[in-house]
Design a protein around this motif. Sequence first.
Motif, mmCIF file in Angstrom:
data_model
loop_
_atom_site.group_PDB
_atom_site.id
_atom_site.type_symbol
_atom_site.label_atom_id
_atom_site.label_comp_id
_atom_site.label_asym_id
_atom_site.label_seq_id
_atom_site.Cartn_x
_atom_site.Cartn_y
_atom_site.Cartn_z
ATOM 1 N N ALA A 73 0.827 -1.201 0.000
ATOM 2 C CA ALA A 73 0.000 0.000 0.000
ATOM 3 C C ALA A 73 0.864 1.255 0.000
ATOM 4 O O ALA A 73 0.551 2.248 -0.671
ATOM 5 N N ILE A 74 1.961 1.212 0.746
ATOM 6 C CA ILE A 74 2.872 2.364 0.800
ATOM 7 C C ILE A 74 3.535 2.582 -0.557
ATOM 8 O O ILE A 74 3.633 3.716 -1.054
ATOM 9 N N ASP A 75 3.997 1.520 -1.181
ATOM 10 C CA ASP A 75 4.624 1.641 -2.497
ATOM 11 C C ASP A 75 3.639 2.209 -3.514
ATOM 12 O O ASP A 75 4.005 3.054 -4.350
ATOM 13 N N ALA A 76 2.394 1.760 -3.447
ATOM 14 C CA ALA A 76 1.379 2.253 -4.373
ATOM 15 C C ALA A 76 1.096 3.726 -4.128
ATOM 16 O O ALA A 76 0.905 4.504 -5.074
ATOM 17 N N LEU A 77 1.077 4.129 -2.850
ATOM 18 C CA LEU A 77 0.816 5.534 -2.530
ATOM 19 C C LEU A 77 1.949 6.422 -3.038
ATOM 20 O O LEU A 77 1.705 7.502 -3.589
ATOM 21 N N HIS A 78 3.191 5.957 -2.881
ATOM 22 C CA HIS A 78 4.310 6.750 -3.389
ATOM 23 C C HIS A 78 4.276 6.819 -4.910
ATOM 24 O O HIS A 78 4.600 7.855 -5.506
ATOM 25 N N GLY A 79 3.867 5.727 -5.540
ATOM 26 C CA GLY A 79 3.729 5.753 -6.996
ATOM 27 C C GLY A 79 2.672 6.736 -7.449
ATOM 28 O O GLY A 79 2.799 7.346 -8.517
ATOM 29 N N GLU A 80 1.639 6.929 -6.641
ATOM 30 C CA GLU A 80 0.561 7.863 -6.969
ATOM 31 C C GLU A 80 0.951 9.313 -6.694
ATOM 32 O O GLU A 80 0.707 10.201 -7.528
ATOM 33 N N LEU A 81 1.545 9.568 -5.528
ATOM 34 C CA LEU A 81 1.791 10.941 -5.082
ATOM 35 C C LEU A 81 3.202 11.434 -5.397
ATOM 36 O O LEU A 81 3.433 12.635 -5.442
ATOM 37 N N GLY A 82 4.138 10.518 -5.579
ATOM 38 C CA GLY A 82 5.536 10.931 -5.641
ATOM 39 C C GLY A 82 6.029 11.247 -4.236
ATOM 40 O O GLY A 82 5.433 10.843 -3.239
ATOM 41 N N ASP A 83 7.118 11.974 -4.118
ATOM 42 C CA ASP A 83 7.668 12.330 -2.816
ATOM 43 C C ASP A 83 6.682 13.208 -2.051
ATOM 44 O O ASP A 83 6.019 14.084 -2.628
ATOM 45 N N VAL A 84 6.605 12.983 -0.737
ATOM 46 C CA VAL A 84 5.687 13.745 0.112
ATOM 47 C C VAL A 84 6.414 14.216 1.365
ATOM 48 O O VAL A 84 7.463 13.690 1.737
ATOM 49 N N ASN A 85 5.827 15.208 2.018
ATOM 50 C CA ASN A 85 6.193 15.542 3.382
ATOM 51 C C ASN A 85 5.237 14.801 4.307
ATOM 52 O O ASN A 85 4.068 14.597 3.963
ATOM 53 N N ILE A 86 5.719 14.425 5.492
ATOM 54 C CA ILE A 86 4.911 13.625 6.415
ATOM 55 C C ILE A 86 4.784 14.314 7.766
ATOM 56 O O ILE A 86 5.771 14.780 8.343
ATOM 57 N N TYR A 87 3.546 14.355 8.247
ATOM 58 C CA TYR A 87 3.227 14.789 9.608
ATOM 59 C C TYR A 87 2.848 13.527 10.383
ATOM 60 O O TYR A 87 1.872 12.860 10.053
ATOM 61 N N LEU A 88 3.659 13.181 11.390
ATOM 62 C CA LEU A 88 3.477 11.932 12.135
ATOM 63 C C LEU A 88 3.375 12.281 13.612
ATOM 64 O O LEU A 88 4.382 12.524 14.278
ATOM 65 N N ARG A 89 2.159 12.293 14.114
ATOM 66 C CA ARG A 89 1.916 12.763 15.482
ATOM 67 C C ARG A 89 1.377 11.628 16.359
ATOM 68 O O ARG A 89 0.303 11.115 16.142
ATOM 69 N N GLY A 90 2.190 11.245 17.350
ATOM 70 C CA GLY A 90 1.721 10.319 18.365
ATOM 71 C C GLY A 90 1.374 8.940 17.857
ATOM 72 O O GLY A 90 0.500 8.280 18.424
ATOM 73 N N VAL A 91 2.034 8.488 16.818
ATOM 74 C CA VAL A 91 1.730 7.185 16.235
ATOM 75 C C VAL A 91 2.688 6.105 16.733
ATOM 76 O O VAL A 91 2.265 5.015 17.124
ATOM 77 N N LEU A 92 3.970 6.392 16.745
ATOM 78 C CA LEU A 92 4.964 5.351 16.978
ATOM 79 C C LEU A 92 4.893 4.762 18.381
ATOM 80 O O LEU A 92 5.089 3.557 18.560
ATOM 81 N N HIS A 93 4.595 5.570 19.396
ATOM 82 C CA HIS A 93 4.585 5.042 20.764
ATOM 83 C C HIS A 93 3.451 4.059 20.981
ATOM 84 O O HIS A 93 3.457 3.302 21.956
ATOM 85 N N GLN A 94 2.476 4.035 20.080
ATOM 86 C CA GLN A 94 1.346 3.127 20.206
ATOM 87 C C GLN A 94 1.556 1.830 19.416
ATOM 88 O O GLN A 94 0.626 1.033 19.282
ATOM 89 N N CYS A 95 2.743 1.638 18.908
ATOM 90 C CA CYS A 95 3.044 0.466 18.080
ATOM 91 C C CYS A 95 4.041 -0.448 18.769
ATOM 92 O O CYS A 95 4.771 -0.037 19.670
ATOM 93 N N THR A 96 4.093 -1.685 18.313
ATOM 94 C CA THR A 96 5.157 -2.570 18.749
ATOM 95 C C THR A 96 6.486 -2.066 18.186
ATOM 96 O O THR A 96 6.512 -1.339 17.179
ATOM 97 N N PRO A 97 7.600 -2.431 18.804
ATOM 98 C CA PRO A 97 8.898 -2.017 18.249
ATOM 99 C C PRO A 97 9.067 -2.441 16.789
ATOM 100 O O PRO A 97 9.650 -1.709 15.985
ATOM 101 N N GLU A 98 8.551 -3.624 16.445
ATOM 102 C CA GLU A 98 8.680 -4.097 15.064
ATOM 103 C C GLU A 98 7.895 -3.204 14.107
ATOM 104 O O GLU A 98 8.384 -2.856 13.010
ATOM 105 N N ASP A 99 6.696 -2.818 14.494
ATOM 106 C CA ASP A 99 5.886 -1.959 13.632
ATOM 107 C C ASP A 99 6.431 -0.539 13.571
ATOM 108 O O ASP A 99 6.303 0.140 12.552
ATOM 109 N N ARG A 100 7.040 -0.085 14.667
ATOM 110 C CA ARG A 100 7.680 1.233 14.618
ATOM 111 C C ARG A 100 8.735 1.260 13.517
ATOM 112 O O ARG A 100 8.805 2.213 12.732
#
Length: 238
Positions: free
Chosen positions: A107-134
């Motif tokens: 899904a990520i590869d497809a999104l990059h193929g659609e949008l090209g390079d992007v800027n990302i706003y990532l707020r409060g996501v990683l601490h709610q994930c397992t270390p592997e998913d982070r």
Amino acid sequence: MTASSHTPQAWEAFWREVPAGVGETFWDSDPSLTAALHLPCFRPHFDAGLPLLDLGCGNGTQTHYLAGHYGRTLGVDLSPAAIGLARADGPDSPAAFRSLDAVDKAAIDALHGELGDVNIYLRGVLHQCTPEDRARIVAHAAVLLGTRGRIFAVEPAEASKDILTSLARRPTGLPGKLRAVLAHGISPGEMADTDVPRLLEEHGLRTLASGRLPLFTTEFDDDGRRIELPTNWVVAGP
């Protein structure tokens, strides 16, 4: 995202119970207290000509605000219920929304193929994930950034654990909106203050700026003061 495991079902069940509108979750403060404080931190580093991706946008409160500052803004979240709230809360917003799991490489590869390079706003996501998913999410973020994009990542600081522990010890217990999150088996995972910069570096992203800001929650202590948690932010790029 989830804390102890990657369970979209838990987040979907949570968001289905959240009423529409700003301030209905523990972290969903008005953008004047949230994204508006973040914007000066990353704006000097973001190419305004690139799309802005709010990765893990939830009900889209901050996405709608950011869309007023960037030409193409897309909010994505693994919960269709959250995306439904985001669309309903901003019918006239220029922001677009879709359901997407940030650990799904195809899904990520497809999104990059659609949008090209992007800027990302990532707020409060990683601490709610397992270390592997982070690690997977940061790796996929690097794919989305390409060569021109930059990421702004902000997460609760280690010191926030002491504040949450003190809230749990109050005679009234944890704030209701925080209890609602925990009731679905979603709880914040522990992260060292060095974890996010380390993850970014391990995936080829260099820190360009960093600092600390408060997270103004939507709950108040027994004295009527808004509960704040310390957060660390970082801007990074290839």
